[in-house]
Design a protein around this motif. Structure first.
Motif, short mmCIF file in Angstrom:
data_model
loop_
_atom_site.label_atom_id
_atom_site.label_comp_id
_atom_site.label_asym_id
_atom_site.label_seq_id
_atom_site.Cartn_x
_atom_site.Cartn_y
_atom_site.Cartn_z
N SER A 56 0.83 -1.20 0.00
CA SER A 56 0.00 0.00 0.00
C SER A 56 0.87 1.26 0.00
CB SER A 56 -0.92 -0.02 1.22
OG SER A 56 -1.71 1.12 1.25
N GLU A 57 1.89 1.27 0.85
CA GLU A 57 2.79 2.42 0.89
C GLU A 57 3.61 2.51 -0.41
OE1 GLU A 57 6.27 4.44 3.66
OE2 GLU A 57 4.88 3.01 4.60
N LEU A 58 4.00 1.38 -0.96
CA LEU A 58 4.72 1.37 -2.22
C LEU A 58 3.86 2.00 -3.32
CD1 LEU A 58 7.31 0.43 -3.74
CD2 LEU A 58 6.11 -1.73 -4.17
N ALA A 59 2.58 1.64 -3.37
CA ALA A 59 1.67 2.20 -4.37
C ALA A 59 1.53 3.71 -4.21
CB ALA A 59 0.30 1.53 -4.26
N GLU A 60 1.50 4.15 -2.96
CA GLU A 60 1.38 5.58 -2.69
C GLU A 60 2.65 6.33 -3.14
OE1 GLU A 60 1.11 8.32 1.27
OE2 GLU A 60 -0.17 6.53 1.22
N ILE A 61 3.80 5.81 -2.78
CA ILE A 61 5.07 6.44 -3.14
C ILE A 61 5.29 6.45 -4.65
CG2 ILE A 61 7.59 6.16 -3.05
CD1 ILE A 61 7.20 5.05 -0.19
N MET A 62 4.99 5.32 -5.28
CA MET A 62 5.26 5.16 -6.71
C MET A 62 4.10 5.64 -7.59
SD MET A 62 8.35 3.98 -6.68
CE MET A 62 8.51 3.63 -8.42
N ASN A 63 3.00 5.97 -6.95
CA ASN A 63 1.83 6.51 -7.63
C ASN A 63 1.28 5.54 -8.69
OD1 ASN A 63 -0.15 8.43 -8.06
ND2 ASN A 63 1.00 9.42 -9.71
N PHE A 64 0.96 4.33 -8.22
CA PHE A 64 0.29 3.38 -9.11
C PHE A 64 -0.95 2.83 -8.41
CE2 PHE A 64 3.81 0.70 -7.27
CZ PHE A 64 3.05 -0.21 -6.56
N ASP A 65 -1.82 2.23 -9.21
CA ASP A 65 -3.07 1.67 -8.71
C ASP A 65 -2.81 0.35 -7.99
OD1 ASP A 65 -6.15 1.59 -8.81
OD2 ASP A 65 -5.57 -0.33 -9.73
N MET A 66 -3.22 0.29 -6.74
CA MET A 66 -2.97 -0.89 -5.91
C MET A 66 -3.67 -2.14 -6.48
SD MET A 66 -1.39 -2.07 -3.38
CE MET A 66 -1.41 -3.11 -1.96
N ASP A 67 -4.89 -2.00 -6.94
CA ASP A 67 -5.60 -3.15 -7.49
C ASP A 67 -4.89 -3.71 -8.73
OD1 ASP A 67 -7.57 -3.06 -5.52
OD2 ASP A 67 -8.88 -1.75 -6.71
N LYS A 68 -4.42 -2.82 -9.58
CA LYS A 68 -3.68 -3.25 -10.77
C LYS A 68 -2.38 -3.95 -10.35
CE LYS A 68 -2.67 -3.38 -15.19
NZ LYS A 68 -3.35 -4.30 -16.08
N PHE A 69 -1.69 -3.39 -9.37
CA PHE A 69 -0.46 -3.99 -8.86
C PHE A 69 -0.72 -5.40 -8.34
CE2 PHE A 69 2.19 -4.90 -5.12
CZ PHE A 69 3.45 -4.91 -5.71
N GLN A 70 -1.77 -5.56 -7.53
CA GLN A 70 -2.07 -6.88 -6.95
C GLN A 70 -2.41 -7.89 -8.06
OE1 GLN A 70 -0.93 -7.54 -4.29
NE2 GLN A 70 -1.92 -6.64 -2.50
N GLU A 71 -3.12 -7.43 -9.07
CA GLU A 71 -3.45 -8.31 -10.19
C GLU A 71 -2.17 -8.75 -10.92
OE1 GLU A 71 -5.28 -7.57 -14.58
OE2 GLU A 71 -6.43 -6.71 -12.91
N LEU A 72 -1.28 -7.81 -11.16
CA LEU A 72 0.00 -8.12 -11.82
C LEU A 72 0.84 -9.03 -10.94
CD1 LEU A 72 0.89 -4.55 -13.14
CD2 LEU A 72 0.09 -6.50 -14.50
N SER B 127 7.62 -2.45 -13.67
CA SER B 127 8.09 -1.16 -14.14
C SER B 127 7.49 -0.81 -15.51
CB SER B 127 9.62 -1.18 -14.20
OG SER B 127 10.13 0.05 -14.62
N LYS B 128 7.49 -1.79 -16.39
CA LYS B 128 6.98 -1.57 -17.75
C LYS B 128 5.46 -1.37 -17.74
CE LYS B 128 6.78 -3.65 -22.32
NZ LYS B 128 7.10 -4.82 -23.14
N VAL B 129 4.74 -2.29 -17.13
CA VAL B 129 3.27 -2.25 -17.17
C VAL B 129 2.72 -1.04 -16.39
CG1 VAL B 129 1.15 -3.48 -16.55
CG2 VAL B 129 3.08 -4.74 -17.52
N LEU B 130 3.33 -0.74 -15.25
CA LEU B 130 2.84 0.38 -14.43
C LEU B 130 3.48 1.71 -14.81
CD1 LEU B 130 2.84 -1.42 -10.95
CD2 LEU B 130 0.85 -0.95 -12.42
N GLU B 131 4.44 1.65 -15.73
CA GLU B 131 5.15 2.83 -16.22
C GLU B 131 5.82 3.60 -15.07
OE1 GLU B 131 2.21 4.96 -18.52
OE2 GLU B 131 2.41 3.55 -20.19
N ILE B 132 6.65 2.88 -14.34
CA ILE B 132 7.38 3.47 -13.21
C ILE B 132 8.86 3.14 -13.31
CG2 ILE B 132 5.45 3.58 -11.59
CD1 ILE B 132 6.26 0.90 -10.47
N ASP B 133 9.67 3.91 -12.66
CA ASP B 133 11.13 3.76 -12.70
C ASP B 133 11.56 2.48 -12.00
OD1 ASP B 133 13.87 4.60 -11.01
OD2 ASP B 133 13.88 5.13 -13.15
N PHE B 134 12.35 1.66 -12.71
CA PHE B 134 12.82 0.37 -12.19
C PHE B 134 13.63 0.53 -10.90
CE2 PHE B 134 16.18 -2.80 -11.84
CZ PHE B 134 15.48 -3.99 -11.95
#
Length: 158
Positions: A24-40, A63-70
């Protein structure tokens, strides 16, 4: 018949690892959708936990799917894994009392990113045998993973 070996799980037994808060904190920091992350994550975590894909492949996928820095993802993931990790001292004390009289081991499902936190903290030092899913290619509840206990201890499962 007497007990000769005792195997412990780590997550939720010897160590409290709050993945929900970590992610949850990772999603907040990295600004991605938590539900999408859990699905991935559900799509790839078993491959990573069984050592079938590397850390780079696993994190590159997110990184690729969520478009975030590796690198930012890896650094924050590791930092938060440490933040939400705590050894249960009472269980650790029990392990230490048992280690002189039994073969002690651990059989645990773990991904390398989280395992690094455990190793850094010396979590495995009291165990003679360490069966880690990503190193052995199996994870619980696969019976082949449990069979490794008998191969490593040379004990009869009876």
């Amino acid at each position: 018949m007497s007990i000769k070996a005792i195997f412990f799980d780590i997550g939720g037994v010897l160590a409290k690892e709050d993945r929900e808060k970590q992610y949850s904190e990772l999603a907040e920091i990295m600004n991605f959708d938590m539900d999408k992350f859990q699905e991935l994550r559900e799509n790839k975590v078993d491959l990573f936990a069984e050592g079938k894909i590397s850390e780079e492949e696993y994190l590159s996928f997110f990184s690729k799917v969520l478009e975030i820095d590796f690198k930012k993802l890896r650094d924050n993931w590791t930092r938060l894994a440490q933040k939400y990790y705590q050894i249960d001292i009472s269980v650790q004390n029990t392990v230490r009392k048992l280690k002189d009289n039994y073969i002690l081991g651990t059989l645990t499902n773990i991904i390398p990113l989280h395992n690094q936190v455990r190793k850094t903290d010396g979590l495995y030092k009291d165990f003679k045998i360490k069966l880690l899913s990503f190193e052995r290619g199996y994870k619980k509840p696969n019976p082949l993973f449990y069979k490794l206990i008998f191969e490593e201890t040379h004990l009869n499962p009876q």
